[in-house]
Enzyme design. Structure first.
Site, PDB file in Angstrom:
ATOM      1  N   LYS A   1       0.874  -1.165  -0.206  1.00  0.00           N
ATOM      2  CA  LYS A   1       0.041  -0.099   0.033  1.00  0.00           C
ATOM      3  C   LYS A   1       0.810   1.510   0.386  1.00  0.00           C
ATOM      4  O   LYS A   1       1.968   1.536   0.752  1.00  0.00           O
ATOM      5  CB  LYS A   1      -0.585   0.219   1.480  1.00  0.00           C
ATOM      6  CG  LYS A   1      -1.707   0.748   0.821  1.00  0.00           C
ATOM      7  CD  LYS A   1      -3.085  -0.004  -0.574  1.00  0.00           C
ATOM      8  CE  LYS A   1      -4.460   0.904   0.211  1.00  0.00           C
ATOM      9  NZ  LYS A   1      -5.634  -0.042  -0.014  1.00  0.00           N
TER      10      LYS A   1
ATOM     11  N   GLY B   1     -20.434   7.004   2.611  1.00  0.00           N
ATOM     12  CA  GLY B   1     -19.685   7.458   1.549  1.00  0.00           C
ATOM     13  C   GLY B   1     -20.373   6.899   0.474  1.00  0.00           C
ATOM     14  O   GLY B   1     -21.661   6.688  -0.218  1.00  0.00           O
TER      15      GLY B   1
ATOM     16  N   GLY C   1     -18.742   7.689  -3.092  1.00  0.00           N
ATOM     17  CA  GLY C   1     -17.018   6.743  -3.921  1.00  0.00           C
ATOM     18  C   GLY C   1     -18.059   6.110  -4.906  1.00  0.00           C
ATOM     19  O   GLY C   1     -18.207   5.246  -5.352  1.00  0.00           O
ATOM     20  N   ASN C   2     -16.385   6.151  -5.618  1.00  0.00           N
ATOM     21  CA  ASN C   2     -16.834   4.911  -6.112  1.00  0.00           C
ATOM     22  C   ASN C   2     -17.300   3.466  -5.993  1.00  0.00           C
ATOM     23  O   ASN C   2     -17.838   2.676  -6.729  1.00  0.00           O
ATOM     24  CB  ASN C   2     -14.946   4.668  -6.481  1.00  0.00           C
ATOM     25  CG  ASN C   2     -15.207   2.806  -7.525  1.00  0.00           C
ATOM     26  OD1 ASN C   2     -14.417   1.947  -7.154  1.00  0.00           O
ATOM     27  ND2 ASN C   2     -14.807   3.221  -9.029  1.00  0.00           N
TER      28      ASN C   2
HETATM   29  P1  NAD Z   1     -13.579   7.323  -2.999  1.00  0.00           P
HETATM   30  O1  NAD Z   1     -12.787   8.550  -2.756  1.00  0.00           O
HETATM   31  O2  NAD Z   1     -14.470   7.523  -4.215  1.00  0.00           O
HETATM   32  O3  NAD Z   1     -15.111   7.355  -2.118  1.00  0.00           O
HETATM   33  C1  NAD Z   1     -14.942   7.757  -1.568  1.00  0.00           C
HETATM   34  C2  NAD Z   1     -16.497   8.072  -0.470  1.00  0.00           C
HETATM   35  O4  NAD Z   1     -16.370   8.626   1.289  1.00  0.00           O
HETATM   36  C3  NAD Z   1     -16.878  10.027  -0.739  1.00  0.00           C
HETATM   37  O5  NAD Z   1     -18.000  10.229  -1.192  1.00  0.00           O
HETATM   38  C4  NAD Z   1     -16.586  10.473   0.945  1.00  0.00           C
HETATM   39  O6  NAD Z   1     -17.485  12.050   0.431  1.00  0.00           O
HETATM   40  C5  NAD Z   1     -17.265   9.807   1.250  1.00  0.00           C
HETATM   41  N1  NAD Z   1     -15.742  10.398   2.898  1.00  0.00           N
HETATM   42  C6  NAD Z   1     -14.835  10.592   3.051  1.00  0.00           C
HETATM   43  N2  NAD Z   1     -14.949  10.753   4.659  1.00  0.00           N
HETATM   44  C7  NAD Z   1     -16.423  11.068   5.126  1.00  0.00           C
HETATM   45  C8  NAD Z   1     -17.253  10.289   6.692  1.00  0.00           C
HETATM   46  N3  NAD Z   1     -15.807  11.237   7.351  1.00  0.00           N
HETATM   47  N4  NAD Z   1     -17.629  10.072   6.525  1.00  0.00           N
HETATM   48  C9  NAD Z   1     -18.658  10.114   5.305  1.00  0.00           C
HETATM   49  N5  NAD Z   1     -18.054   9.786   4.670  1.00  0.00           N
HETATM   50  C10 NAD Z   1     -16.904  10.837   4.155  1.00  0.00           C
HETATM   51  O7  NAD Z   1     -12.899   6.356  -2.418  1.00  0.00           O
HETATM   52  P2  NAD Z   1     -13.560   4.863  -3.114  1.00  0.00           P
HETATM   53  O8  NAD Z   1     -12.265   3.652  -3.815  1.00  0.00           O
HETATM   54  O9  NAD Z   1     -14.831   4.850  -3.180  1.00  0.00           O
HETATM   55  O10 NAD Z   1     -12.677   4.098  -1.273  1.00  0.00           O
HETATM   56  C11 NAD Z   1     -13.680   3.944  -0.302  1.00  0.00           C
HETATM   57  C12 NAD Z   1     -13.321   2.808   0.443  1.00  0.00           C
HETATM   58  O11 NAD Z   1     -13.057   1.381  -0.190  1.00  0.00           O
HETATM   59  C13 NAD Z   1     -11.925   3.398   1.320  1.00  0.00           C
HETATM   60  O12 NAD Z   1     -11.941   2.631   2.532  1.00  0.00           O
HETATM   61  C14 NAD Z   1     -10.801   2.264   0.480  1.00  0.00           C
HETATM   62  O13 NAD Z   1      -9.967   1.571   1.000  1.00  0.00           O
HETATM   63  C15 NAD Z   1     -11.542   1.309   0.231  1.00  0.00           C
HETATM   64  N6  NAD Z   1     -11.706   0.467  -1.144  1.00  0.00           N
HETATM   65  C16 NAD Z   1     -12.139   0.701  -2.029  1.00  0.00           C
HETATM   66  C17 NAD Z   1     -11.532  -0.113  -3.641  1.00  0.00           C
HETATM   67  C18 NAD Z   1     -11.723   0.855  -4.951  1.00  0.00           C
HETATM   68  O14 NAD Z   1     -11.830   0.355  -5.155  1.00  0.00           O
HETATM   69  N7  NAD Z   1     -11.893   2.096  -4.536  1.00  0.00           N
HETATM   70  C19 NAD Z   1     -10.697  -1.059  -3.236  1.00  0.00           C
HETATM   71  C20 NAD Z   1     -10.462  -1.485  -2.078  1.00  0.00           C
HETATM   72  C21 NAD Z   1     -11.167  -1.298  -0.952  1.00  0.00           C
END
Ligand code: NAD
Length: 428
Positions: free
Chosen positions: A107, A219, A221-222
């Site tokens: 990471k 959340g 996001g993605n």
């Molecule tokens: P992202 O940046 O696309 O989205 C994150 C979301 O969380 C956003 O909507 C943001 O506004 C919200 N957020 C941030 N702080 C917050 C809070 N305190 N309260 C409520 N919402 C909050 O990120 P992502 O890619 O969707 O990843 C989210 C989680 O999933 C992370 O823990 C990441 O490590 C994990 N993850 C992501 C992937 C991937 O492929 N994208 C894979 C495995 C794990």
């Protein structure tokens, strides 16, 4: 909502120690596996657009590569710490092992807030990270990917810098690239869809039809957006999502009891997953505080934002209606909250199983890049479904057979595989 004294690495080690006890793992294996194999901690000086120079801190942690090259994302986050990166690297090792892909755990991160950086500054930061790490990452050693607040564009800048340094093409150096530039179809959906493949299997096991369920997501996001997309296709209804509001520096929950309209909400969401509060209110969403997502009387909770969100203070807010907690985010649940979930018999789909769809598809991306032959979207998502479903079934069968909780069963499978690989190589 986030406790500042929370240390994700201590939590990851505590989880590991608990399973090591259950496995009766020998002392040498414990000492070796509870720590990182290699760590890099470095400065990245960047020329800002106004002509000044600013120095950012970068990290890469390689937890274990006994089963294959390290794999793991790079986060941009203002509160990034080396301990967060260490924890996430360790979780990546278990994640790759539980879905049985030939990769180890790594990471990386940069302490920064991309909201405050122009695109050019972000490009220089990406290239700076690669310049510092180019000797210690690569398609056969350690393959980065996107994570919180990094995306396909960041990956392409990193690839370009790596290839410029090496003077050759290495499309398999990094994953999460744009489609058409070495990226895989299905990658953007992979993590969210993977979460829902496991939710679908859990519902089957509980004898509940998806169309009879409601869910609340932390959340937007993605991960959350694509999880919601597939969940709605299965007939489920999402009544709440939450996100971080950059302007107000706080989180809000957006509630609609008759179900959110995904496309409509996406239309008022920025690229960081932040929903426009004023527009949402105009569309009739009820807006509550950041914790409201966990207090909803739903069947399924999906934390998909950050670590340490289901903790001692918040776990007691979970309503009796909740049957499944599917961890889209990494490390959302603390061990103390986990004990409460066990007592309440809530079916937990642990993070390193639930969100393994991302790394599984990244592995597919690497395979496609290395063979220079790209599959269509259905083939990618079909293979993803197969991998996620078989991993879920293996964990759930072990859980039933040995009377273990899902998290412990997943850890038992993952840690046994990695410990065995270390032994077979003669490391321990
Ligand atoms: P992202 O940046 O696309 O989205 C994150 C979301 O969380 C956003 O909507 C943001 O506004 C919200 N957020 C941030 N702080 C917050 C809070 N305190 N309260 C409520 N919402 C909050 O990120 P992502 O890619 O969707 O990843 C989210 C989680 O999933 C992370 O823990 C990441 O490590 C994990 N993850 C992501 C992937 C991937 O492929 N994208 C894979 C495995 C794990």
């Amino acid at each position: 909502m986030s406790n500042t004294s929370f240390n994700p690495y201590e939590m990851a080690q505590e989880q590991f120690d608990n399973v090591a006890d259950k496995l009766d793992l020998d002392k040498q294996s414990r000492n070796f596996l509870r720590d990182s194999l290699r760590e890099f901690n470095f400065a990245i000086p960047i020329k800002m657009d106004d002509g000044t120079t600013k120095t950012f801190r970068g990290f890469r942690v390689q937890h274990n590569d006994a089963r294959g090259p390290c794999k793991g994302g790079i986060r941009f986050h203002p509160q990034e710490t080396v301990d967060t990166v260490r924890a996430l690297a360790m979780w990546m090792t278990w994640k790759c092992a539980v879905v049985d892909i030939p990769l180890g755990g790594g990471k990386g991160g940069i302490v920064c807030d991309p909201h405050d950086l122009t695109a050019k500054e972000q490009e220089r930061l990406c290239r700076g990270w690669v310049r510092q790490m180019s000797k210690n990452v690569g398609p056969l050693t350690d393959i980065p990917a996107p994570d919180v607040m990094t995306n396909a564009q960041h990956m392409l800048w990193m690839l370009d810098e790596y290839e410029a340094i090496r003077g050759e093409k290495f499309p398999g150096f990094i994953t999460g690239k744009p489609v058409g530039m070495g990226g895989s179809l299905g990658r953007k959906e992979a993590t969210g869809y993977g979460v829902i493949f496991t939710v679908r299997e859990a519902l089957k096991e509980l004898g509940i039809r998806p169309e009879d369920t409601t869910a609340s997501f932390q959340g937007f996001g993605n991960v959350a957006q694509y999880a919601i997309e597939l969940y709605h296709q299965l007939g489920g209804k999402t009544v709440c999502v939450s996100c971080w509001n950059q302007k107000d520096q706080t989180a809000y929950s957006f509630i609609r009891e008759d179900g959110i309209d995904l496309a409509q909400l996406q239309g008022i969401t920025d690229r960081f997953g932040g929903i426009d509060k004023i527009k949402a209110a105009k569309l009739g969403y009820e807006i509550q505080g950041g914790d409201a997502w966990i207090e909803q009387p739903v069947d399924i909770l999906v934390p998909s934002a950050l670590e340490n969100q289901v903790n001692e203070e918040t776990v007691i807010k979970i309503k009796p209606s909740v049957k499944i907690l599917a961890e889209g985010a990494n490390g959302p649940t603390t061990p103390k909250a986990d004990a409460v979930l066990k007592k309440r018999n809530i079916f937990v789909i642990p993070d390193f199983l639930a969100n393994a769809g991302g790394v599984t598809c990244s592995y597919f991306e690497q395979v496609q890049c290395n063979t220079n032959y790209f599959w269509d979207r259905d083939e990618v998502l079909g293979k993803l479904d197969q991998k996620m479903t078989s991993a879920f079934i293996a964990v759930s069968e072990l859980a039933k057979k040995k009377k273990l909780f899902m998290r412990d069963a997943a850890y038992v499978i993952a840690i046994s595989r990695v410990a065995q690989a270390c032994k077979d190589r003669g490391w321990i």
